[in-house]
Design a protein around this motif. Structure first.
Motif, mmCIF file in Angstrom:
data_model
loop_
_atom_site.group_PDB
_atom_site.id
_atom_site.type_symbol
_atom_site.label_atom_id
_atom_site.label_comp_id
_atom_site.label_asym_id
_atom_site.label_seq_id
_atom_site.Cartn_x
_atom_site.Cartn_y
_atom_site.Cartn_z
ATOM 1 N N ASN A 240 0.811 -1.217 0.000
ATOM 2 C CA ASN A 240 0.000 0.000 0.000
ATOM 3 C C ASN A 240 0.848 1.272 0.000
ATOM 4 O O ASN A 240 0.433 2.292 0.544
ATOM 5 C CB ASN A 240 -0.928 -0.003 1.213
ATOM 6 N N LEU A 241 2.011 1.221 -0.618
ATOM 7 C CA LEU A 241 2.882 2.397 -0.649
ATOM 8 C C LEU A 241 2.219 3.575 -1.353
ATOM 9 O O LEU A 241 2.511 4.730 -1.037
ATOM 10 C CB LEU A 241 4.210 2.053 -1.336
ATOM 11 N N GLN A 242 1.326 3.292 -2.294
ATOM 12 C CA GLN A 242 0.682 4.367 -3.036
ATOM 13 C C GLN A 242 -0.741 4.624 -2.564
ATOM 14 O O GLN A 242 -1.482 5.390 -3.199
ATOM 15 C CB GLN A 242 0.694 4.052 -4.540
ATOM 16 N N ASN A 243 -1.131 4.011 -1.431
ATOM 17 C CA ASN A 243 -2.474 4.188 -0.896
ATOM 18 C C ASN A 243 -2.427 4.932 0.437
ATOM 19 O O ASN A 243 -1.482 4.760 1.213
ATOM 20 C CB ASN A 243 -3.159 2.835 -0.698
ATOM 21 N N PRO A 244 -3.439 5.732 0.724
ATOM 22 C CA PRO A 244 -3.494 6.431 2.021
ATOM 23 C C PRO A 244 -3.920 5.478 3.129
ATOM 24 O O PRO A 244 -5.076 5.057 3.182
ATOM 25 C CB PRO A 244 -4.546 7.522 1.779
ATOM 26 N N ILE A 245 -2.993 5.094 3.997
ATOM 27 C CA ILE A 245 -3.302 4.175 5.090
ATOM 28 C C ILE A 245 -2.914 4.812 6.423
ATOM 29 O O ILE A 245 -2.023 5.651 6.482
ATOM 30 C CB ILE A 245 -2.594 2.815 4.925
ATOM 31 N N MET A 246 -3.585 4.389 7.466
ATOM 32 C CA MET A 246 -3.351 4.887 8.808
ATOM 33 C C MET A 246 -2.730 3.784 9.658
ATOM 34 O O MET A 246 -2.727 2.600 9.277
ATOM 35 C CB MET A 246 -4.664 5.354 9.435
ATOM 36 N N ILE A 247 -2.233 4.153 10.829
ATOM 37 C CA ILE A 247 -1.608 3.167 11.705
ATOM 38 C C ILE A 247 -2.612 2.110 12.139
ATOM 39 O O ILE A 247 -2.258 0.941 12.311
ATOM 40 C CB ILE A 247 -0.959 3.847 12.932
ATOM 41 N N GLU A 248 -3.892 2.494 12.253
ATOM 42 C CA GLU A 248 -4.917 1.514 12.618
ATOM 43 C C GLU A 248 -5.065 0.452 11.534
ATOM 44 O O GLU A 248 -5.293 -0.726 11.842
ATOM 45 C CB GLU A 248 -6.257 2.226 12.850
ATOM 46 N N THR A 256 -2.930 -7.175 15.375
ATOM 47 C CA THR A 256 -2.499 -6.747 16.699
ATOM 48 C C THR A 256 -3.078 -5.371 16.997
ATOM 49 O O THR A 256 -3.793 -4.780 16.177
ATOM 50 C CB THR A 256 -0.956 -6.704 16.778
ATOM 51 N N SER A 257 -2.781 -4.855 18.175
ATOM 52 C CA SER A 257 -3.242 -3.529 18.552
ATOM 53 C C SER A 257 -2.235 -2.476 18.108
ATOM 54 O O SER A 257 -1.064 -2.772 17.852
ATOM 55 C CB SER A 257 -3.423 -3.443 20.069
ATOM 56 N N VAL A 258 -2.706 -1.227 18.040
ATOM 57 C CA VAL A 258 -1.814 -0.122 17.683
ATOM 58 C C VAL A 258 -0.684 -0.015 18.699
ATOM 59 O O VAL A 258 0.487 0.167 18.338
ATOM 60 C CB VAL A 258 -2.606 1.202 17.613
ATOM 61 N N ARG A 259 -1.009 -0.147 19.971
ATOM 62 C CA ARG A 259 0.007 -0.020 21.015
ATOM 63 C C ARG A 259 1.077 -1.104 20.885
ATOM 64 O O ARG A 259 2.278 -0.815 21.001
ATOM 65 C CB ARG A 259 -0.656 -0.090 22.394
ATOM 66 N N ARG A 268 12.298 -3.195 17.509
ATOM 67 C CA ARG A 268 12.997 -3.807 16.379
ATOM 68 C C ARG A 268 13.750 -2.781 15.525
ATOM 69 O O ARG A 268 14.892 -2.983 15.143
ATOM 70 C CB ARG A 268 11.989 -4.552 15.495
ATOM 71 N N TYR A 269 13.079 -1.666 15.197
ATOM 72 C CA TYR A 269 13.632 -0.717 14.244
ATOM 73 C C TYR A 269 14.077 0.604 14.869
ATOM 74 O O TYR A 269 14.739 1.400 14.205
ATOM 75 C CB TYR A 269 12.606 -0.405 13.149
ATOM 76 N N GLY A 270 13.669 0.857 16.117
ATOM 77 C CA GLY A 270 13.968 2.138 16.733
ATOM 78 C C GLY A 270 13.163 3.277 16.139
ATOM 79 O O GLY A 270 13.533 4.450 16.261
ATOM 80 N N ARG A 271 12.043 2.967 15.490
ATOM 81 C CA ARG A 271 11.212 3.967 14.825
ATOM 82 C C ARG A 271 9.742 3.623 15.020
ATOM 83 O O ARG A 271 9.382 2.476 15.256
ATOM 84 C CB ARG A 271 11.508 4.007 13.321
ATOM 85 N N ALA A 272 8.885 4.637 14.879
ATOM 86 C CA ALA A 272 7.443 4.429 14.943
ATOM 87 C C ALA A 272 6.964 3.785 13.644
ATOM 88 O O ALA A 272 7.611 3.917 12.595
ATOM 89 C CB ALA A 272 6.733 5.758 15.171
ATOM 90 N N PRO A 273 5.810 3.091 13.666
ATOM 91 C CA PRO A 273 5.313 2.423 12.449
ATOM 92 C C PRO A 273 5.161 3.355 11.257
ATOM 93 O O PRO A 273 5.522 2.997 10.133
ATOM 94 C CB PRO A 273 3.957 1.856 12.897
ATOM 95 N N MET A 274 4.646 4.575 11.479
ATOM 96 C CA MET A 274 4.449 5.475 10.349
ATOM 97 C C MET A 274 5.773 6.017 9.810
ATOM 98 O O MET A 274 5.865 6.372 8.626
ATOM 99 C CB MET A 274 3.523 6.627 10.751
ATOM 100 N N THR A 275 6.784 6.049 10.647
ATOM 101 C CA THR A 275 8.115 6.421 10.164
ATOM 102 C C THR A 275 8.699 5.297 9.324
ATOM 103 O O THR A 275 9.366 5.546 8.309
ATOM 104 C CB THR A 275 9.052 6.746 11.341
ATOM 105 N N VAL A 276 8.440 4.057 9.729
ATOM 106 C CA VAL A 276 8.856 2.913 8.914
ATOM 107 C C VAL A 276 8.181 2.985 7.545
ATOM 108 O O VAL A 276 8.821 2.773 6.503
ATOM 109 C CB VAL A 276 8.512 1.583 9.615
#
Length: 335
Positions: A240-248, A256-259, A268-276
């Motif tokens: 979904n790199l070209q689609n508007p998606i949210m963390i939810e 899994t849950s957002v938390r 694992r990455y030292g970054r938030a999901p949306m930064t990944v």
């Protein structure tokens, strides 16, 4: 000026007593590297001055190399075909695309290029890499003997792996020992001696033990197997790199849950999901700009991937790759 005369043209770098060449000419550098690796596309990015240096310690089934280009550089060899290449920057960083496997190396992280995947890399201006070039047949033999690789199955490596602790640190210590002995005049991996064969085997097993691959987990803490939740999350992001998606949306796709997703990504990455997600989109932008079509532009690439603020896109891109999007595109279109 290129040197093949055995003089230490690469002072200050490891293996300085074993220079292969040094050059400030792009075509000459490409030809010299191609002699020991493979044909490839080589372009400098930006205004940095090329100052290529390559030291090399050759064995029977592998070689240890130290390389720098001195300038921001695009290297696109396509498929390596006959060898695997482990590489870890000891200064600077590099962005790597090896088939679907895209990652950053540097800061203690290294990775392996698979020989049967299209490869393209961008090295930072200050990048200095230690590379272990291993003949494909030899590494497959080691994988069959030590890891049970089934006959006929392909060995594939994945991602960047932390070399700063555990097995990674031990492997780098062995590699450093071999290079230091070479500085003292002893090439421990050269010749048909039992010690040379054992050391080559040890280095090959070190690569297999410290790098994630399809035979099992890498034995290296956070560089071990990616949890299933994160694999699902990343697969969903890539789809979904070209689609508007949210963390939810990402959390739901991973089951899994957002938390929990946020916690696992930071561990694992030292970054938030949306930064990944943003970094994955930037990597796709680099791929698209590095392999442009006739109508490719920075604007169309950025917009397609959801970057509607071009100034912010350019800044994120520059911070990640060390050059601007337009510099990547111009280098790719250069005849």
């Amino acid at each position: 000026m290129t040197r093949f005369d055995g003089q230490p043209a690469t002072e200050g770098l490891p293996l300085g007593a074993h220079p292969l060449f040094s050059s400030d000419d792009l075509d000459e550098t490409r030809d010299c590297v191609a002699r020991v690796y493979c044909d490839h596309r080589l372009e400098t990015i930006g205004s940095g001055r090329l100052a290529a240096r390559h030291n090399r310690l050759a064995g029977r089934s592998l070689s240890i190399n130290v390389m720098t280009y001195g300038a921001k550089t695009l290297i696109a060899p396509g498929e390596l075909e006959r060898f695997y290449l482990f590489q870890v920057p000891i200064r600077g960083s590099a962005s790597v695309a090896n088939g679907p496997n895209r990652h950053e190396i540097g800061g203690g992280f290294g990775g392996v290029l698979n020989p049967d995947a299209q490869t393209c890399m961008i090295w930072s201006e200050d990048c200095v890499q230690v590379q272990v070039q291993i003949e494909k047949a030899a590494l497959l033999d080691a994988a069959r003997a030590e890891f049970g690789l089934p006959s006929g199955q392909t060995l594939h490596f994945d991602g960047a792996n932390d070399m700063r602790g555990g097995e990674g640190r031990a492997f780098m210590s062995v590699l450093d020992f071999v290079m230091r002995e070479a500085e003292r005049g002893t090439n421990l991996v050269d010749g048909d001696t039992l010690l040379a064969r054992q050391l080559e085997r040890t280095l090959m097993i070190g690569v297999l033990q410290t790098q994630a691959h399809n035979l099992g987990p890498a034995v290296s803490g956070a560089s071990g197997p990616v949890p299933r939740i994160l694999r699902r999350a990343e697969e969903f992001m890539r789809e979904n790199l070209q689609n508007p998606i949210m963390i939810e949306d990402i959390a739901q796709s991973a089951g899994t849950s957002v938390r929990t997703l946020q916690s696992m990504c930071r561990t694992r990455y030292g970054r938030a999901p949306m930064t990944v997600l943003r970094d994955l989109r930037l990597e796709q932008a680099w791929e698209d700009l590095s392999n442009p079509k006739l109508d490719t532009s920075v604007t169309t690439v950025a917009m397609a991937l959801g970057f509607f603020h071009l100034g912010r896109f350019s800044e994120h891109y520059r911070r990640k790759f060390g050059c601007t999007p337009i510099e990547t595109l111009r280098a790719a279109k250069r005849p």
